[in-house]
Design an enzyme around this catalytic site. Sequence first.
Site, PDB file in Angstrom:
ATOM      1  N   ARG A 104       0.883  -1.181   0.000  1.00  0.00           N
ATOM      2  CA  ARG A 104       0.000   0.000   0.000  1.00  0.00           C
ATOM      3  C   ARG A 104       0.908   1.214   0.000  1.00  0.00           C
ATOM      4  NH1 ARG A 104      -5.377   1.194   3.425  1.00  0.00           N
ATOM      5  NH2 ARG A 104      -6.086  -0.132   1.731  1.00  0.00           N
ATOM      6  N   HIS A 131      -7.116   0.675  -6.617  1.00  0.00           N
ATOM      7  CA  HIS A 131      -7.328  -0.218  -5.465  1.00  0.00           C
ATOM      8  C   HIS A 131      -7.949  -1.519  -5.993  1.00  0.00           C
ATOM      9  CE1 HIS A 131      -7.650  -1.536  -1.485  1.00  0.00           C
ATOM     10  NE2 HIS A 131      -8.487  -0.667  -0.957  1.00  0.00           N
ATOM     11  N   GLN A 134      -9.866  -4.094  -3.677  1.00  0.00           N
ATOM     12  CA  GLN A 134     -11.192  -3.617  -3.276  1.00  0.00           C
ATOM     13  C   GLN A 134     -12.225  -3.962  -4.341  1.00  0.00           C
ATOM     14  OE1 GLN A 134     -12.154  -1.902  -0.328  1.00  0.00           O
ATOM     15  NE2 GLN A 134     -14.105  -2.516  -1.174  1.00  0.00           N
ATOM     16  N   ASP A 222     -17.148   6.875  -1.807  1.00  0.00           N
ATOM     17  CA  ASP A 222     -15.916   6.746  -1.016  1.00  0.00           C
ATOM     18  C   ASP A 222     -15.684   8.113  -0.369  1.00  0.00           C
ATOM     19  OD1 ASP A 222     -13.416   5.998  -0.015  1.00  0.00           O
ATOM     20  OD2 ASP A 222     -12.392   6.074  -1.953  1.00  0.00           O
ATOM     21  N   CYS A 262     -16.354   1.501   0.163  1.00  0.00           N
ATOM     22  CA  CYS A 262     -15.196   0.639   0.463  1.00  0.00           C
ATOM     23  C   CYS A 262     -14.799   0.718   1.935  1.00  0.00           C
ATOM     24  CB  CYS A 262     -14.025   1.012  -0.430  1.00  0.00           C
ATOM     25  SG  CYS A 262     -13.547   2.748  -0.316  1.00  0.00           S
ATOM     26  N   ARG A 290     -13.387  -8.979   1.135  1.00  0.00           N
ATOM     27  CA  ARG A 290     -11.951  -8.740   0.940  1.00  0.00           C
ATOM     28  C   ARG A 290     -11.164 -10.005   1.310  1.00  0.00           C
ATOM     29  NH1 ARG A 290     -10.011  -3.513   1.039  1.00  0.00           N
ATOM     30  NH2 ARG A 290      -8.104  -4.572   0.381  1.00  0.00           N
TER      31      ARG A 290
HETATM   32  N1  NVA Z   1      -9.833   6.547  -1.558  1.00  0.00           N
HETATM   33  C1  NVA Z   1      -9.494   6.113  -0.226  1.00  0.00           C
HETATM   34  C2  NVA Z   1      -9.740   4.642  -0.107  1.00  0.00           C
HETATM   35  C3  NVA Z   1      -9.480   4.069   1.264  1.00  0.00           C
HETATM   36  C4  NVA Z   1      -9.675   2.588   1.322  1.00  0.00           C
HETATM   37  C5  NVA Z   1      -8.044   6.462   0.071  1.00  0.00           C
HETATM   38  O1  NVA Z   1      -7.198   6.317  -0.824  1.00  0.00           O
HETATM   39  O2  NVA Z   1      -7.759   6.903   1.189  1.00  0.00           O
HETATM   40  N1   CP Z   2     -11.231  -0.423   2.051  1.00  0.00           N
HETATM   41  C1   CP Z   2      -9.975  -0.470   2.539  1.00  0.00           C
HETATM   42  O1   CP Z   2      -8.998  -0.674   1.808  1.00  0.00           O
HETATM   43  O2   CP Z   2      -9.892  -0.303   3.888  1.00  0.00           O
HETATM   44  P1   CP Z   2      -8.569  -0.126   4.733  1.00  0.00           P
HETATM   45  O3   CP Z   2      -7.992   1.238   4.394  1.00  0.00           O
HETATM   46  O4   CP Z   2      -9.018  -0.209   6.160  1.00  0.00           O
HETATM   47  O5   CP Z   2      -7.600  -1.202   4.377  1.00  0.00           O
END
Ligand code: NVA
Ligand code: CP
Length: 305
Positions: A104, A131, A134, A222, A262, A290
């Site tokens: 990540r 993502h 997801q 989101d 998500c 997930r």
């Molecule tokens: N768009 C959000 C998704 C979190 C799972 C982010 O990147 O923070």
């Molecule tokens: N939806 C998702 O990726 O959640 P987290 O940021 O908690 O991993």
Amino acid sequence: MMPKDIISISDLRRKEILQLLDLSAELKVKRGKDPMQALLSNRSLAMIFEKPSTRTRVSFEVAMTELGGHALYLNSDDLQLGRSETICDTAMVLSRYVHAITARVYSHETVLELAKCADIPVINALSDAEHPCQLLADLLTIRERKGDFQGLRVAWIGDGNNVCNSLILASAITDMHLSVACPAGYEPDRTVLRHARELDGDVMVVNDPKEAASGADVLYTDVWVSMGDEKEEGERLRDFDGFQINENLLNHANPDCIVLHCLPAHRGQEITGEVLDGAHSAVLDQAENRLHVQKALLVMLMAGQ
Ligand code: NVA
Ligand code: CP
């Protein structure tokens, strides 16, 4: 034939996605019941995190445990990567220890570089661009609730962000019609839209949430402030005013519409608590899925390792 890495959801073709969803569904039903689940015994997964996570971290770690393998949580600040060891050296060294890497990251370039240098599969666990994990869980959730993808009308309400980009590509691959409603200036990446159209995707971008939500089978949103966008928070909260999924917007969708998010969610911003916790919401199934899709993904990617 699976690709080596999953950096974008478009690394998978329709056939591979359907196979993966079938295996996910099988693993879901057999969870805790069947010894076949120890499919990854003696396999290890390195999980590099530059950003916080609840669902991704826990679901990958539990997936590896339940498949008989092991997952290592690696906060990037605790690695030599955080003290300027190169991404490539990190990838090559990890390839000598573990069987796959999930990462990540802030910059999509980082996960691309990891994949280029690693001899083992690399999975994007969220970047600023996509993502994919997801979306695999979302597709399983949609299939469970709606039976099929073909012809479904999906509406994205909010920021044209990483999750939206993966949804655009996933909708194109699975033949769902997608309407994206964003405030002006927050539309999705043009390259992603072009790629979706090359895949024969039917995607429309508008600035009116009601237009996008009209007749939708799936409403998806989101956060308005993604990880890394915190400095723009004040401006974003103003710009996204009117882009909330609430009862009023839900009334424009099909009566049996499902609502996806998500998570994490901000009740009262992009979605009301009433809708997030209401009868149309499928968000907890999404979160649970997930685990099942990532198990299937790990098995399919690591099978040859
Ligand atoms: N768009 C959000 C998704 C979190 C799972 C982010 O990147 O923070
Ligand atoms: N939806 C998702 O990726 O959640 P987290 O940021 O908690 O991993």
